[in-house]
Scaffold this motif. Structure first.
Motif, PDB file in Angstrom:
ATOM      1  N   GLU A  94       2.216   3.441  -4.472  1.00 30.10           N
ATOM      2  CA  GLU A  94       1.539   4.732  -4.656  1.00 30.10           C
ATOM      3  C   GLU A  94       0.678   4.721  -5.920  1.00 30.10           C
ATOM      4  OE1 GLU A  94       4.839   7.383  -4.547  1.00 30.10           O
ATOM      5  OE2 GLU A  94       4.810   7.590  -2.357  1.00 30.10           O
ATOM      6  N   GLN A  95       1.152   4.014  -6.981  1.00 31.13           N
ATOM      7  CA  GLN A  95       0.361   3.900  -8.200  1.00 31.13           C
ATOM      8  C   GLN A  95      -0.940   3.144  -7.964  1.00 31.13           C
ATOM      9  OE1 GLN A  95       3.213   2.046 -10.782  1.00 31.13           O
ATOM     10  NE2 GLN A  95       4.132   3.994 -11.436  1.00 31.13           N
ATOM     11  N   LEU A  96      -0.935   2.298  -6.947  1.00 31.65           N
ATOM     12  CA  LEU A  96      -2.133   1.530  -6.612  1.00 31.65           C
ATOM     13  C   LEU A  96      -3.022   2.260  -5.596  1.00 31.65           C
ATOM     14  CD1 LEU A  96      -0.572  -2.055  -6.338  1.00 31.65           C
ATOM     15  CD2 LEU A  96      -2.090  -1.211  -8.137  1.00 31.65           C
ATOM     16  N   GLY A  97      -2.630   3.489  -5.249  1.00 30.32           N
ATOM     17  CA  GLY A  97      -3.472   4.287  -4.355  1.00 30.32           C
ATOM     18  C   GLY A  97      -3.114   4.169  -2.896  1.00 30.32           C
ATOM     19  N   ALA A  98      -1.926   3.603  -2.592  1.00 33.57           N
ATOM     20  CA  ALA A  98      -1.504   3.500  -1.196  1.00 33.57           C
ATOM     21  C   ALA A  98      -0.759   4.767  -0.777  1.00 33.57           C
ATOM     22  CB  ALA A  98      -0.600   2.283  -1.001  1.00 33.57           C
ATOM     23  N   LYS A  99      -0.712   4.998   0.528  1.00 32.47           N
ATOM     24  CA  LYS A  99       0.093   6.067   1.094  1.00 32.47           C
ATOM     25  C   LYS A  99       1.277   5.419   1.809  1.00 32.47           C
ATOM     26  CE  LYS A  99      -0.006   9.839   4.487  1.00 32.47           C
ATOM     27  NZ  LYS A  99      -0.812  10.527   5.540  1.00 32.47           N
ATOM     28  N   VAL A 100       2.489   5.690   1.350  1.00 33.95           N
ATOM     29  CA  VAL A 100       3.688   5.073   1.924  1.00 33.95           C
ATOM     30  C   VAL A 100       4.305   6.051   2.917  1.00 33.95           C
ATOM     31  CG1 VAL A 100       5.947   4.082   1.446  1.00 33.95           C
ATOM     32  CG2 VAL A 100       4.076   3.757  -0.188  1.00 33.95           C
ATOM     33  N   THR A 101       4.467   5.605   4.167  1.00 34.48           N
ATOM     34  CA  THR A 101       5.053   6.441   5.209  1.00 34.48           C
ATOM     35  C   THR A 101       6.292   5.759   5.788  1.00 34.48           C
ATOM     36  OG1 THR A 101       3.683   5.463   6.957  1.00 34.48           O
ATOM     37  CG2 THR A 101       2.796   7.372   5.800  1.00 34.48           C
ATOM     38  N   GLY A 102       7.016   6.509   6.623  1.00 37.03           N
ATOM     39  CA  GLY A 102       8.283   5.992   7.113  1.00 37.03           C
ATOM     40  C   GLY A 102       8.254   5.396   8.499  1.00 37.03           C
ATOM     41  N   SER A 103       7.151   5.536   9.226  1.00 33.14           N
ATOM     42  CA  SER A 103       7.132   5.035  10.599  1.00 33.14           C
ATOM     43  C   SER A 103       5.820   4.328  10.898  1.00 33.14           C
ATOM     44  CB  SER A 103       7.343   6.186  11.584  1.00 33.14           C
ATOM     45  OG  SER A 103       6.353   7.160  11.401  1.00 33.14           O
ATOM     46  N   VAL A 104       5.892   3.377  11.827  1.00 31.26           N
ATOM     47  CA  VAL A 104       4.730   2.561  12.185  1.00 31.26           C
ATOM     48  C   VAL A 104       3.963   3.235  13.321  1.00 31.26           C
ATOM     49  CG1 VAL A 104       3.989   0.306  13.069  1.00 31.26           C
ATOM     50  CG2 VAL A 104       5.920   0.454  11.478  1.00 31.26           C
ATOM     51  N   SER A 105       2.637   3.303  13.169  1.00 33.34           N
ATOM     52  CA  SER A 105       1.781   3.837  14.220  1.00 33.34           C
ATOM     53  C   SER A 105       0.449   3.106  14.170  1.00 33.34           C
ATOM     54  CB  SER A 105       1.551   5.343  14.017  1.00 33.34           C
ATOM     55  OG  SER A 105       0.717   5.558  12.896  1.00 33.34           O
ATOM     56  N   LYS A 106      -0.473   3.502  15.050  1.00 27.90           N
ATOM     57  CA  LYS A 106      -1.796   2.874  15.058  1.00 27.90           C
ATOM     58  C   LYS A 106      -2.530   3.076  13.743  1.00 27.90           C
ATOM     59  CE  LYS A 106      -2.592   3.309  20.062  1.00 27.90           C
ATOM     60  NZ  LYS A 106      -3.429   3.955  21.101  1.00 27.90           N
ATOM     61  N   LYS A 107      -2.130   4.107  12.991  1.00 28.64           N
ATOM     62  CA  LYS A 107      -2.802   4.409  11.728  1.00 28.64           C
ATOM     63  C   LYS A 107      -2.234   3.609  10.561  1.00 28.64           C
ATOM     64  CE  LYS A 107      -3.917   9.041  13.375  1.00 28.64           C
ATOM     65  NZ  LYS A 107      -3.723  10.490  13.193  1.00 28.64           N
ATOM     66  N   THR A 108      -1.165   2.835  10.794  1.00 32.49           N
ATOM     67  CA  THR A 108      -0.577   2.008   9.740  1.00 32.49           C
ATOM     68  C   THR A 108      -1.482   0.801   9.482  1.00 32.49           C
ATOM     69  OG1 THR A 108       1.638   2.661  10.452  1.00 32.49           O
ATOM     70  CG2 THR A 108       1.487   0.729   9.019  1.00 32.49           C
ATOM     71  N   ASP A 109      -1.735   0.523   8.202  1.00 34.02           N
ATOM     72  CA  ASP A 109      -2.570  -0.626   7.844  1.00 34.02           C
ATOM     73  C   ASP A 109      -1.747  -1.868   7.537  1.00 34.02           C
ATOM     74  OD1 ASP A 109      -5.196   0.719   7.819  1.00 34.02           O
ATOM     75  OD2 ASP A 109      -4.329   1.866   6.171  1.00 34.02           O
ATOM     76  N   ILE A 110      -0.619  -1.694   6.835  1.00 35.19           N
ATOM     77  CA  ILE A 110       0.189  -2.828   6.386  1.00 35.19           C
ATOM     78  C   ILE A 110       1.669  -2.498   6.561  1.00 35.19           C
ATOM     79  CG2 ILE A 110       0.789  -4.309   4.406  1.00 35.19           C
ATOM     80  CD1 ILE A 110      -1.936  -3.568   3.183  1.00 35.19           C
ATOM     81  N   VAL A 111       2.440  -3.457   7.030  1.00 34.69           N
ATOM     82  CA  VAL A 111       3.903  -3.345   7.048  1.00 34.69           C
ATOM     83  C   VAL A 111       4.480  -4.411   6.129  1.00 34.69           C
ATOM     84  CG1 VAL A 111       5.993  -3.647   8.424  1.00 34.69           C
ATOM     85  CG2 VAL A 111       4.102  -2.283   9.317  1.00 34.69           C
ATOM     86  N   ILE A 112       5.273  -3.997   5.141  1.00 40.82           N
ATOM     87  CA  ILE A 112       5.959  -4.928   4.249  1.00 40.82           C
ATOM     88  C   ILE A 112       7.367  -5.105   4.789  1.00 40.82           C
ATOM     89  CG2 ILE A 112       6.822  -5.280   1.905  1.00 40.82           C
ATOM     90  CD1 ILE A 112       4.391  -3.650   0.932  1.00 40.82           C
ATOM     91  N   ALA A 113       7.667  -6.321   5.235  1.00 39.24           N
ATOM     92  CA  ALA A 113       8.921  -6.587   5.945  1.00 39.24           C
ATOM     93  C   ALA A 113       9.840  -7.449   5.086  1.00 39.24           C
ATOM     94  CB  ALA A 113       8.638  -7.273   7.285  1.00 39.24           C
ATOM     95  N   GLY A 114      10.958  -6.862   4.667  1.00 41.64           N
ATOM     96  CA  GLY A 114      11.964  -7.615   3.933  1.00 41.64           C
ATOM     97  C   GLY A 114      12.972  -8.235   4.883  1.00 41.64           C
TER      98      GLY A 114
END
Length: 673
Positions: free
Chosen positions: A624-644
């Motif tokens: 968020e400090q870098l200007g990203a929007k963090v959401t809880g679910s994946v959709s067509k509007k998701t740009d990146i998924v960080i997978a641990g």
């Protein structure tokens, strides 16, 4: 001299343009203009409507009515809405296919000149929402109704108009059509709604059904429902050769069609697709409870016809049983931290999909009556367990009032105070002397997302309430070691640990402190927004409702709740005692200018799985400090998924949608820095 534009013609052009953009945004998920540009068009339309005193029938401004409805009017469908026969397993599916094939063969033997074509099938999702039946006359939406008994439903036009994916006008203007679909709440929308809701919704199905049967359309609008359409039930002249033509008609007329419609030529292909659908079930952003198999050819459907209850040309394949029959033993009433009194059912233990169920959800007396449970104690009932939520009761097995009556309490089961109705829910207004409310408030205050007081639990709150008269969150900071050490099962070590945890919690960030206070109608997202904007507890306490509603996502109701909360004398005493005890909320510094060239700026990011180099909360904060929007679910509007490590269905869905995935923590750290 140029002719002055006709205001009605200008309004008509604006409506067509806005509805076109809405169609691309809500139905196709393909935005064509920015939010600011859309707002400008909408504001201009509102201005013209005010100046002319005219609102055209299909205007988007009419989607949310401001008048509370008195009740639901019965609506008789032009064509019956049929139930579907069920196939519980592959044997049932094959038996349905065998019956259909036999009827086709018999017909072809008797009508060799005009035989029916070989069977082909369409497979669709079986949505777990509320059935909608929409009536369009000469292209205008004139009615919307629930399924009801299949012949008569309830008119819910004002509620359905709030669903942005429902077209208010369609290109087909040659007559009357009834279009059937499913109203639902997307899981991502439910998750976001619950982040700020004073009373979180338990599951998406109840959320949609409750919204569509709410007499206040504004409540429906707040749920941000969606709708998918799959059938034309009635037309006064339109005919389709097969189901594919019907689906194309729906798409051409701007209806949102299911993202999964599969056409196959054999029952073996149906079985194969069934396995694929089971595998992808948990990657969807809405609830489904099976699939529907239909014969494609319309003439074949006419020949096969119907039984008393079902069409012979369609069958619903249910997923592994998550419904069961059991006995309703008793209903208890629980008081929450907000004073809401809710019924909980205890049932005879039953196994559903490997889980033993003994307790079930009941929302309120309205829900009990709607499900024909008023006289159900001791009776057989249907229950369902869906997506790991607490099981819900669907209704009675029989229609008869053959059980004891469920009676709503008139006084609080805890403190004995007279209860009051607020809408359909019961509340205990005794905020200052009702044990479960106070224990719940103290437990919430100490929780991880609030003050994060280590080792604290609900049992601790109950013990402190009962034995040390802790009645308010501020009382925690005035506890003494000598008092704690005398408590049963406490001892020296536990007392020291609790006091150390309380001391450590005295410098929370302002957002967590505000969340801990439990301001009505606010959740984590809203309290963070308040903290980021005001960056001072004193400034926020002096804020007016007029100031607050200028903030994104804060409307009039929430603004009034915040102002009333800080004006309440009891809350003022609590805050002053906390501050006097040394609690000092820390406001984060205003963020420095963000480097817009970083790879996360302006991106929508989802975190899933376990990150070993940092916690997910810390990672989300840095994003968020870098200007990203963090959401809880994946959709067509998701740009990146960080997978641990141990990432689950969100990773699978991201792979299916072709979304960029970062699954290397070293790469993640490099990008973050």
């Amino acid at each position: 001299m140029p002719t002055k534009p006709n205001p009605l013609e200008t309004m008509q052009a604006l409506i067509e343009e806005i509805n076109k953009h809405n169609y691309h945004y809500y139905t196709l998920d393909e935005p064509t203009i920015s939010d600011a540009e859309w707002d400008a068009l909408y504001d201009k339309l509102v201005q013209l409507e005010a100046e002319t005193g005219t609102v055209l029938p299909h205007s988007p401004t009419g989607r949310v009515g401001f008048q509370l409805l008195k009740g639901f009017e019965p609506h008789r469908h032009l064509s019956r809405l049929w139930s579907l026969d069920k196939a519980q397993n592959q044997e049932d599916l094959m038996a349905w296919h065998t019956r259909a094939q036999k009827l086709v063969s018999e017909y072809n033997t008797q009508n060799p000149e005009q035989p029916l074509p070989p069977l082909s099938f369409v497979i669709e999702l079986k949505f777990d929402g509320l059935t909608l039946n929409l009536t369009y006359d000469k292209g205008e939406l004139v009615q919307a109704a629930t399924r009801g008994n299949g012949t008569v439903g309830e008119g819910i036009l004002a509620q359905v108009k709030t669903i942005k994916s429902v077209p208010l006008r369609i290109p087909y203007t040659d007559g009357i059509v009834e279009v059937q679909g499913e109203g639902l709440m997307n899981l991502s929308v439910l998750e976001k709604y619950n982040e700020t809701a004073a009373e979180p919704l338990k599951n998406a199905r109840n959320a949609a059904a409750g919204a569509l049967r709410n007499l206040n359309p504004k409540v429906t609008s707040e749920r941000r429902l969606n709708a998918y359409f799959y059938n034309i039930g009635y037309t006064d002249g339109l005919r389709f050769q097969d189901h594919r033509e019907m689906v194309e008609f729906l798409r051409d007329n701007q209806f949102k069609v299911s993202p999964y419609v599969k056409f196959v030529d054999s029952i073996e292909a149906v079985e194969e697709e069934l396995q694929n659908l089971v595998a992808m079930r948990n990657t969807l952003d809405f609830l489904i409870d099976g699939m529907v198999v239909k014969i494609c050819d319309m003439r074949t459907r006419e020949v096969l016809g119907y039984t008393d209850k079902f069409p012979r040309w369609a069958v619903a394949y249910k997923f592994e049983a998550e419904e069961a029959v059991t006995t309703l033993l008793e209903v208890g009433w629980n008081v929450g931290r907000t004073g809401k009194v809710t019924p909980t059912a205890r049932v005879e233990a039953v196994d559903i999909a490997g889980v033993t169920v003994q307790n079930c959800t009941l929302n309120n007396m309205d829900d009990i009556g709607r499900k024909n449970l008023t006289h159900a104690l001791g009776s057989l009932i249907y229950i369902r367990r869906s997506n790991d939520v607490i099981p819900e009761i669907l209704g009675k097995v029989t229609e008869e009032a053959d059980g004891q009556e469920i009676v709503a309490p008139t006084v609080c089961p805890s403190c004995g105070h007279t209860l009051e109705y607020r809408g359909v829910h019961l509340f205990c207004p005794n905020r200052l002397d009702c044990r479960p409310q106070l224990v719940g408030r103290i437990t919430h205050f100490a929780s991880r997302d609030a003050m994060d007081i280590d080792t604290f639990s609900e049992k601790t709150a109950e013990q402190l309430y009962d034995e040390l008269e802790v009645r308010d969150p501020s009382d925690l900071y005035y506890l003494l070691f000598d008092d704690l050490v005398k408590l049963d099962r406490f001892g020296k070590k536990k007392a020291e640990n609790l006091l150390a945890a309380l001391e450590k919690s005295k410098t929370p960030d302002l957002a967590s402190f505000l969340f801990a206070l439990g301001i009505p109608n606010t959740g984590k997202t809203t309290t963070k927004e308040l903290a980021d904007h005001y960056r001072s507890l004193d400034r926020l306490r002096e804020a007016t409702a007029e100031e607050l509603i200028t903030l994104p996502d804060i409307g009039g109701i929430v603004a009034d709740s915040i102002v009333r909360f800080f004006q309440d004398e009891a809350m003022q005493r609590t805050i002053e005692r906390l501050l006097s005890a040394g609690v000092a909320p820390v406001a984060e510094e205003a963020p420095a200018a963000v480097d817009e060239s970083n790879p996360f700026f302006g991106k929508t990011v989802v975190l899933t799985g376990t990150l070993h180099s940092m916690g997910r909360d810390e990672c989300a904060k840095r994003l968020e400090q870098l200007g990203a929007k963090v959401t809880g679910s994946v959709s067509k509007k998701t740009d990146i998924v960080i997978a641990g490590e141990s990432a689950g269905s969100k990773l699978t869905k991201a792979q299916d949608l072709g979304i960029r995935i970062i699954d290397d923590e070293q790469e993640l750290l490099r990008l973050l820095s």
